[in-house]
Each structure stands twice: as structure tokens, then as C-alpha cells.
Design a protein around this motif. Structure first.
Motif, PDB file in Angstrom:
ATOM      1  N   GLY A  31      28.522 -44.173 -44.354  1.00  0.00           N
ATOM      2  CA  GLY A  31      27.776 -45.071 -45.220  1.00  0.00           C
ATOM      3  C   GLY A  31      26.817 -44.292 -46.104  1.00  0.00           C
ATOM      4  O   GLY A  31      26.150 -43.377 -45.636  1.00  0.00           O
ATOM      5  N   ARG A  32      26.767 -44.645 -47.380  1.00  0.00           N
ATOM      6  CA  ARG A  32      25.926 -43.910 -48.328  1.00  0.00           C
ATOM      7  C   ARG A  32      25.718 -44.705 -49.601  1.00  0.00           C
ATOM      8  O   ARG A  32      26.411 -45.672 -49.862  1.00  0.00           O
ATOM      9  CB  ARG A  32      26.549 -42.555 -48.652  1.00  0.00           C
ATOM     10  N   ILE A  44      41.179 -43.675 -56.067  1.00  0.00           N
ATOM     11  CA  ILE A  44      39.772 -43.607 -56.448  1.00  0.00           C
ATOM     12  C   ILE A  44      39.155 -42.394 -55.766  1.00  0.00           C
ATOM     13  O   ILE A  44      39.216 -42.259 -54.539  1.00  0.00           O
ATOM     14  CB  ILE A  44      39.032 -44.887 -56.020  1.00  0.00           C
ATOM     15  N   PHE A  45      38.583 -41.503 -56.565  1.00  0.00           N
ATOM     16  CA  PHE A  45      37.932 -40.300 -56.068  1.00  0.00           C
ATOM     17  C   PHE A  45      36.460 -40.603 -55.862  1.00  0.00           C
ATOM     18  O   PHE A  45      35.804 -41.149 -56.744  1.00  0.00           O
ATOM     19  CB  PHE A  45      38.113 -39.165 -57.082  1.00  0.00           C
ATOM     20  N   ILE A  46      35.944 -40.259 -54.681  1.00  0.00           N
ATOM     21  CA  ILE A  46      34.540 -40.529 -54.336  1.00  0.00           C
ATOM     22  C   ILE A  46      33.923 -39.229 -53.823  1.00  0.00           C
ATOM     23  O   ILE A  46      34.493 -38.572 -52.945  1.00  0.00           O
ATOM     24  CB  ILE A  46      34.446 -41.610 -53.240  1.00  0.00           C
ATOM     25  N   CYS A  47      32.764 -38.868 -54.367  1.00  0.00           N
ATOM     26  CA  CYS A  47      32.112 -37.657 -53.858  1.00  0.00           C
ATOM     27  C   CYS A  47      30.598 -37.829 -53.829  1.00  0.00           C
ATOM     28  O   CYS A  47      30.030 -38.646 -54.544  1.00  0.00           O
ATOM     29  CB  CYS A  47      32.504 -36.434 -54.676  1.00  0.00           C
ATOM     30  N   GLY A  48      29.990 -37.042 -52.952  1.00  0.00           N
ATOM     31  CA  GLY A  48      28.535 -37.008 -52.871  1.00  0.00           C
ATOM     32  C   GLY A  48      27.910 -38.270 -52.322  1.00  0.00           C
ATOM     33  O   GLY A  48      28.518 -39.029 -51.588  1.00  0.00           O
ATOM     34  N   GLY A  49      26.652 -38.458 -52.688  1.00  0.00           N
ATOM     35  CA  GLY A  49      25.907 -39.616 -52.249  1.00  0.00           C
ATOM     36  C   GLY A  49      24.697 -39.237 -51.419  1.00  0.00           C
ATOM     37  O   GLY A  49      24.379 -38.059 -51.240  1.00  0.00           O
ATOM     38  N   PHE A  50      24.033 -40.248 -50.918  1.00  0.00           N
ATOM     39  CA  PHE A  50      22.784 -40.078 -50.186  1.00  0.00           C
ATOM     40  C   PHE A  50      22.740 -41.067 -49.032  1.00  0.00           C
ATOM     41  O   PHE A  50      23.195 -42.198 -49.163  1.00  0.00           O
ATOM     42  CB  PHE A  50      21.617 -40.357 -51.148  1.00  0.00           C
ATOM     43  N   SER A  51      22.218 -40.623 -47.899  1.00  0.00           N
ATOM     44  CA  SER A  51      22.006 -41.526 -46.765  1.00  0.00           C
ATOM     45  C   SER A  51      20.714 -41.135 -46.061  1.00  0.00           C
ATOM     46  O   SER A  51      20.088 -40.126 -46.397  1.00  0.00           O
ATOM     47  CB  SER A  51      23.188 -41.495 -45.792  1.00  0.00           C
ATOM     48  N   LYS A  52      20.332 -41.946 -45.098  1.00  0.00           N
ATOM     49  CA  LYS A  52      19.118 -41.674 -44.327  1.00  0.00           C
ATOM     50  C   LYS A  52      19.488 -41.429 -42.875  1.00  0.00           C
ATOM     51  O   LYS A  52      20.368 -42.076 -42.322  1.00  0.00           O
ATOM     52  CB  LYS A  52      18.160 -42.860 -44.392  1.00  0.00           C
ATOM     53  N   ILE A  64      21.618 -35.518 -48.323  1.00  0.00           N
ATOM     54  CA  ILE A  64      22.445 -35.482 -49.524  1.00  0.00           C
ATOM     55  C   ILE A  64      23.836 -35.017 -49.104  1.00  0.00           C
ATOM     56  O   ILE A  64      23.986 -34.001 -48.428  1.00  0.00           O
ATOM     57  CB  ILE A  64      21.845 -34.540 -50.577  1.00  0.00           C
ATOM     58  N   HIS A  65      24.858 -35.770 -49.518  1.00  0.00           N
ATOM     59  CA  HIS A  65      26.244 -35.442 -49.164  1.00  0.00           C
ATOM     60  C   HIS A  65      26.920 -34.693 -50.309  1.00  0.00           C
ATOM     61  O   HIS A  65      26.697 -35.004 -51.477  1.00  0.00           O
ATOM     62  CB  HIS A  65      27.035 -36.725 -48.881  1.00  0.00           C
ATOM     63  N   SER A  66      27.747 -33.717 -49.968  1.00  0.00           N
ATOM     64  CA  SER A  66      28.502 -32.973 -50.981  1.00  0.00           C
ATOM     65  C   SER A  66      30.005 -33.044 -50.696  1.00  0.00           C
ATOM     66  O   SER A  66      30.776 -32.311 -51.298  1.00  0.00           O
ATOM     67  CB  SER A  66      28.042 -31.513 -51.028  1.00  0.00           C
ATOM     68  N   ASP A  67      30.407 -33.929 -49.781  1.00  0.00           N
ATOM     69  CA  ASP A  67      31.821 -34.051 -49.439  1.00  0.00           C
ATOM     70  C   ASP A  67      32.558 -34.940 -50.437  1.00  0.00           C
ATOM     71  O   ASP A  67      31.942 -35.575 -51.289  1.00  0.00           O
ATOM     72  CB  ASP A  67      32.001 -34.574 -48.010  1.00  0.00           C
ATOM     73  N   ALA A  68      33.888 -34.956 -50.351  1.00  0.00           N
ATOM     74  CA  ALA A  68      34.705 -35.733 -51.278  1.00  0.00           C
ATOM     75  C   ALA A  68      35.814 -36.455 -50.527  1.00  0.00           C
ATOM     76  O   ALA A  68      36.329 -35.950 -49.523  1.00  0.00           O
ATOM     77  CB  ALA A  68      35.301 -34.816 -52.339  1.00  0.00           C
TER      78      ALA A  68
END
Length: 85
Positions: A31-32, A44-52, A64-68
Motif C-alpha cells: 500500500g502506498r 500499467i507500469f507503476i513505480c515508486g511511491g510513499f508509505s508510512k 520512499i519506495h523505488s520499486d516497480a
């Protein structure tokens, strides 16, 4: 600023004008919020994002996420599938 972290994906039907939660096989991203997304070929390509993450009883720590990930639709099987890149 308040924001929501979600761990689901929805699809909008332009004809019926309804939203549906996508059920997909494979490893989905955690979840992010704040992801980067784009349509690529049949997916659909999804990369990065932020979570707590819970840092303590009263405090959260940002991650901070750097995965794809790639969410693709198999037209023959009529099924969605996640793939981690």
C-alpha cells in the motif's frame, strides 16, 4: 496534509460508468500513495511511491519506495496479473 495509503487497484467501465476492484494474481505492490503510473503496451507500469511505517506508539516514519511493478491483462485468460520489475 492528510492523505490515504491504499493497497488496491480499481478499473472504470466507461459504458456502465461503474468502478470495480481489480483482482490480480502475482505479487502486488505494498500500500502506498504518490506513485508514478503509465500505460505501456497491454498493461500499467507503476513505480515508486510513499508509505508510512510505525516508528513508535505515537510516531510514524515515512518510507520512499523505488520499486516497480507491471499490471497486465491477459486477454485470452481474461485475467489481471502483477509482476515485480
Amino acid at each position: 496534509v492528510r492523505f490515504s495509503i491504499i493497497n488496491y487497484f480499481t478499473s472504470f467501465d466507461l459504458i456502465a460508468k461503474t468502478w470495480t476492484t481489480v483482482k490480480a494474481a502475482g505479487q502486488a505492490p505494498s500500500g502506498r500513495s504518490g506513485v508514478q503510473m503509465g500505460a505501456v503496451n497491454s498493461g500499467i507500469f507503476i513505480c515508486g511511491g510513499f508509505s508510512k511505517l510505525k516508528a513508535s506508539k505515537d510516531a510514524d516514519k515515512g518510507q520512499i519506495h523505488s520499486d516497480a511493478f507491471m499490471l497486465t491483462f491477459d486477454t485470452a485468460k481474461k485475467a489481471w496479473k502483477w509482476e515485480k520489475g
